[in-house]
Design an enzyme around this catalytic site. Structure first.
Site, PDB file in Angstrom:
ATOM      1  N   LYS A 271     -40.452 -21.390  18.524  1.00  0.00           N
ATOM      2  CA  LYS A 271     -41.098 -22.693  18.693  1.00  0.00           C
ATOM      3  C   LYS A 271     -41.413 -22.988  20.158  1.00  0.00           C
ATOM      4  O   LYS A 271     -42.424 -23.607  20.460  1.00  0.00           O
ATOM      5  CB  LYS A 271     -40.227 -23.813  18.116  1.00  0.00           C
ATOM      6  CG  LYS A 271     -40.209 -23.805  16.603  1.00  0.00           C
ATOM      7  CD  LYS A 271     -39.804 -25.154  16.043  1.00  0.00           C
ATOM      8  CE  LYS A 271     -39.896 -25.141  14.524  1.00  0.00           C
ATOM      9  NZ  LYS A 271     -39.442 -26.369  13.903  1.00  0.00           N
TER      10      LYS A 271
ATOM     11  N   LYS B  89     -44.160 -16.359   7.826  1.00  0.00           N
ATOM     12  CA  LYS B  89     -43.553 -17.363   6.951  1.00  0.00           C
ATOM     13  C   LYS B  89     -44.549 -18.479   6.624  1.00  0.00           C
ATOM     14  O   LYS B  89     -45.314 -18.880   7.495  1.00  0.00           O
ATOM     15  CB  LYS B  89     -42.343 -17.949   7.693  1.00  0.00           C
ATOM     16  CG  LYS B  89     -41.425 -18.795   6.862  1.00  0.00           C
ATOM     17  CD  LYS B  89     -40.257 -19.300   7.682  1.00  0.00           C
ATOM     18  CE  LYS B  89     -40.659 -20.390   8.655  1.00  0.00           C
ATOM     19  NZ  LYS B  89     -39.541 -21.051   9.323  1.00  0.00           N
TER      20      LYS B  89
ATOM     21  N   LYS C 274     -45.231 -25.420   7.846  1.00  0.00           N
ATOM     22  CA  LYS C 274     -45.998 -26.657   8.041  1.00  0.00           C
ATOM     23  C   LYS C 274     -46.799 -26.603   9.324  1.00  0.00           C
ATOM     24  O   LYS C 274     -47.804 -27.290   9.460  1.00  0.00           O
ATOM     25  CB  LYS C 274     -45.041 -27.854   8.169  1.00  0.00           C
ATOM     26  CG  LYS C 274     -44.240 -28.167   6.952  1.00  0.00           C
ATOM     27  CD  LYS C 274     -43.233 -29.279   7.303  1.00  0.00           C
ATOM     28  CE  LYS C 274     -42.080 -29.289   6.329  1.00  0.00           C
ATOM     29  NZ  LYS C 274     -40.897 -29.973   6.825  1.00  0.00           N
TER      30      LYS C 274
HETATM   31  P1  TYM Z   1     -37.349 -27.380   7.358  1.00  0.00           P
HETATM   32  O1  TYM Z   1     -37.737 -28.812   7.301  1.00  0.00           O
HETATM   33  O2  TYM Z   1     -38.111 -26.459   8.239  1.00  0.00           O
HETATM   34  O3  TYM Z   1     -37.365 -26.760   5.903  1.00  0.00           O
HETATM   35  C1  TYM Z   1     -36.715 -27.396   4.822  1.00  0.00           C
HETATM   36  C2  TYM Z   1     -36.151 -26.372   3.854  1.00  0.00           C
HETATM   37  O4  TYM Z   1     -37.200 -25.533   3.358  1.00  0.00           O
HETATM   38  C3  TYM Z   1     -36.865 -24.178   3.592  1.00  0.00           C
HETATM   39  N1  TYM Z   1     -38.090 -23.435   3.908  1.00  0.00           N
HETATM   40  C4  TYM Z   1     -38.466 -22.315   3.292  1.00  0.00           C
HETATM   41  N2  TYM Z   1     -37.907 -21.619   2.288  1.00  0.00           N
HETATM   42  C5  TYM Z   1     -38.553 -20.519   1.878  1.00  0.00           C
HETATM   43  N3  TYM Z   1     -39.736 -20.102   2.397  1.00  0.00           N
HETATM   44  C6  TYM Z   1     -40.339 -20.772   3.397  1.00  0.00           C
HETATM   45  N4  TYM Z   1     -41.508 -20.375   3.890  1.00  0.00           N
HETATM   46  C7  TYM Z   1     -39.692 -21.942   3.896  1.00  0.00           C
HETATM   47  N5  TYM Z   1     -40.012 -22.851   4.856  1.00  0.00           N
HETATM   48  C8  TYM Z   1     -39.013 -23.744   4.857  1.00  0.00           C
HETATM   49  C9  TYM Z   1     -35.919 -24.187   4.777  1.00  0.00           C
HETATM   50  O5  TYM Z   1     -35.123 -23.034   4.824  1.00  0.00           O
HETATM   51  C10 TYM Z   1     -35.132 -25.446   4.512  1.00  0.00           C
HETATM   52  O6  TYM Z   1     -34.082 -25.183   3.595  1.00  0.00           O
HETATM   53  N6  TYM Z   1     -33.264 -27.297  10.226  1.00  0.00           N
HETATM   54  C11 TYM Z   1     -33.760 -27.579   8.902  1.00  0.00           C
HETATM   55  C12 TYM Z   1     -33.460 -28.965   8.426  1.00  0.00           C
HETATM   56  C13 TYM Z   1     -32.031 -29.371   8.551  1.00  0.00           C
HETATM   57  C14 TYM Z   1     -30.969 -28.986   7.718  1.00  0.00           C
HETATM   58  C15 TYM Z   1     -29.826 -29.644   8.232  1.00  0.00           C
HETATM   59  C16 TYM Z   1     -30.871 -28.136   6.623  1.00  0.00           C
HETATM   60  C17 TYM Z   1     -31.542 -30.221   9.502  1.00  0.00           C
HETATM   61  N7  TYM Z   1     -30.212 -30.398   9.305  1.00  0.00           N
HETATM   62  C18 TYM Z   1     -28.563 -29.465   7.658  1.00  0.00           C
HETATM   63  C19 TYM Z   1     -29.597 -27.954   6.055  1.00  0.00           C
HETATM   64  C20 TYM Z   1     -28.482 -28.616   6.566  1.00  0.00           C
HETATM   65  C21 TYM Z   1     -35.263 -27.407   8.900  1.00  0.00           C
HETATM   66  O7  TYM Z   1     -35.921 -27.504   9.890  1.00  0.00           O
HETATM   67  O8  TYM Z   1     -35.787 -27.240   7.668  1.00  0.00           O
END
Ligand code: TYM
Length: 332
Positions: free
Chosen positions: A111, A194, A197
Site C-alpha cells: 500500500k 487479488k 476495492k
Molecule cells: P478488508 O476490508 O480489506 O477485507 C475484508 C475481508 O474480506 C477479505 N478479502 C478477501 N477474501 C478473499 N479474496 C479477496 N480478494 C479478498 N479481499 C478481501 C479479507 O481477508 C477480510 O477478511 N484488516 C482487515 C479488516 C480488519 C479486521 C480486523 C479483520 C480490521 N480489524 C480484525 C479481522 C479482525 C481488512 O482490511 O479487511
C-alpha cells in the site's frame, strides 16, 4: 467460550472477495460462536476518505452484513469508532510491538509503495490496531480471507508478548479461520492479482451492488486462456484465471474445487462462464436487493449500529480496565 471477531473496512464497494473470503463464512459460523462483526472505520482513514462517502460506506457494509444473513440480534454489529477501547488498546499494544515485526508486513509495503516516506503513521500502525480489535474482546477465532493471515500472526505475537511481559494468560492467542474454496479471490482481469476495492478497473471485480446484467457482463469479459477446462486440479497449474473462476463457482455452490473441476472437465470457457454467471446472479441478486431495501432506511441501520456499540462496549470496557490494571495504570 469461543468468540469470533472480524471486520471489513468501509472503503468503496464490497466485492465478491469480501463475500466469499469473509462474510459468507461468518454466516455459517454465527450459530456456533458468539460473534462480533465490526465495520472498521478507524482502519478506513489510513487512506484518504471523503466524509460523506465514509458515512455511506459504513451504512452499506452494515446493510451487506445483514443482507448476507448475519443476524443483528444474535450477533454484535457496530462501527469501530463508537467503541473507544479500540483506539486505546491500539495505542497500548503498540508499546509491545517491536518495529521489526511491523517492518515485515507485506500489506504495508504494497500500500505504501515507493512513496514510503509519505505513507501515514496510521497505515504503518494498522496491524497493531487490528490486533487491538481482536484482543479487546479476547476473541478466540477470526474468520478472514487469506490476505489477512500475516496480520493475524502478528496479533498472536502481540498477545503473546503482552502475556509474557506480565506473566499472565490474559489474552487468548486468536485462531485464524481461513476456509472455503475462495480464500483468495483474484481479479477478473488478471488471475495473479487479488480482487480488491482499490483496483481502478471496475471490470476487475464483482461488487455486491452490481445488477444482474453487470455481473453477467463482467464474467463474460473475464480474462481466460485458450484451452478447454482441465479434468483434474493438477491441470490448473499455471492457469490462474481458470483456477480463480472455478474456485469462485465452487465457493458459490459450496462444492469442493475437485467436484467443480470434474463437473466442467473438458468444457469450453464460454459454457462454463454461462453457468458461473447464472450462479453468481442467483446468489448475489437477492443480497443486492436486500441491501437496497435496507439502505432506504438509514435510521434503522443506525439503530442497529447503536445497539451493537452498546453490546460491544459492555465487553470492551471491563477488558480494557483489566489490561490497564495489569500494566499498573491507577484507576480514577
Ligand atoms: P478488508 O476490508 O480489506 O477485507 C475484508 C475481508 O474480506 C477479505 N478479502 C478477501 N477474501 C478473499 N479474496 C479477496 N480478494 C479478498 N479481499 C478481501 C479479507 O481477508 C477480510 O477478511 N484488516 C482487515 C479488516 C480488519 C479486521 C480486523 C479483520 C480490521 N480489524 C480484525 C479481522 C479482525 C481488512 O482490511 O479487511
Amino acid at each position: 467460550m469461543n468468540r469470533i471477531f472480524s471486520g471489513i473496512q468501509p472503503t468503496g464497494n464490497l466485492h465478491l472477495g469480501n463475500y466469499l473470503g469473509a462474510i459468507r463464512n461468518w454466516v455459517k459460523l454465527q450459530r456456533d460462536y458468539e460473534c462480533i462483526f465490526c465495520i472498521v472505520d478507524l482502519h478506513a482513514i489510513t487512506m484518504p476518505q471523503e466524509p460523506a462517502a465514509l458515512r455511506k460506506a459504513t451504512r452499506e457494509v452494515t446493510a451487506a452484513y445483514i443482507a448476507c444473513g448475519i443476524d443483528p440480534v444474535a450477533c454484535t454489529i457496530f462501527n469501530q469508532s463508537t467503541v473507544s477501547g479500540h483506539a486505546e488498546l491500539g495505542w497500548t499494544l503498540g508499546c509491545y510491538a517491536p518495529l521489526g515485526w511491523l517492518n515485515r508486513m507485506t500489506q504495508f509495503k504494497e500500500k505504501a509503495g515507493k512513496q514510503r516516506d509519505n505513507a501515514g503513521l496510521g497505515l504503518y500502525a494498522y496491524p497493531v490496531l487490528m490486533a487491538a480489535d481482536i484482543l479487546l474482546y479476547k476473541a478466540t477465532h477470526v474468520p478472514v480471507g487469506e490476505d489477512q493471515k500475516q496480520h493475524l500472526e502478528l496479533a498472536r505475537d502481540i498477545a503473546g508478548a503482552f502475556n509474557h511481559r506480565y506473566g499472565v494468560e490474559f489474552f487468548p492467542l486468536p485462531e485464524p479461520q481461513i476456509f472455503g474454496a475462495a480464500t483468495r479471490v483474484m481479479s477478473l482481469r488478471d488471475g495473479t492479482k487479488k480482487m480488491s476495492k482499490s483496483e481502478p478497473s471496475e471490470q476487475s471485480r464483482i461488487n455486491l451492488t452490481d445488477d444482474a446484467d453487470t455481473i453477467a457482463s463482467k464474467i463474460r469479459k473475464a480474462k481466460t486462456d485458450p484451452h478447454p477446462l482441465p479434468d483434474s486440479v493438477a491441470g490448473l497449474e499455471g492457469r490462474p484465471e481458470a483456477e480463480n473462476l472455478l474456485g469462485i463457482y465452487a465457493a458459490l455452490t459450496d462444492k469442493t474445487l475437485e467436484a467443480v473441476v470434474a463437473e466442467f472437465a473438458g468444457a469450453q470457457f464460454s459454457t462454463f462462464k454461462g453457468a458461473l454467471a447464472d450462479m453468481a446472479v442467483a446468489v448475489l441478486s437477492p443480497i443486492t436487493a436486500e441491501m437496497n431495501r435496507l439502505m432506504a432506511d438509514p435510521g434503522a441501520i443506525d439503530a442497529i449500529l447503536r445497539d451493537g456499540a452498546e453490546k460491544a462496549n459492555a465487553i470492551a470496557k471491563p477488558n480494557l480496565r483489566q489490561v490497564y490494571e495489569t500494566i499498573g495504570f491507577l484507576a480514577p
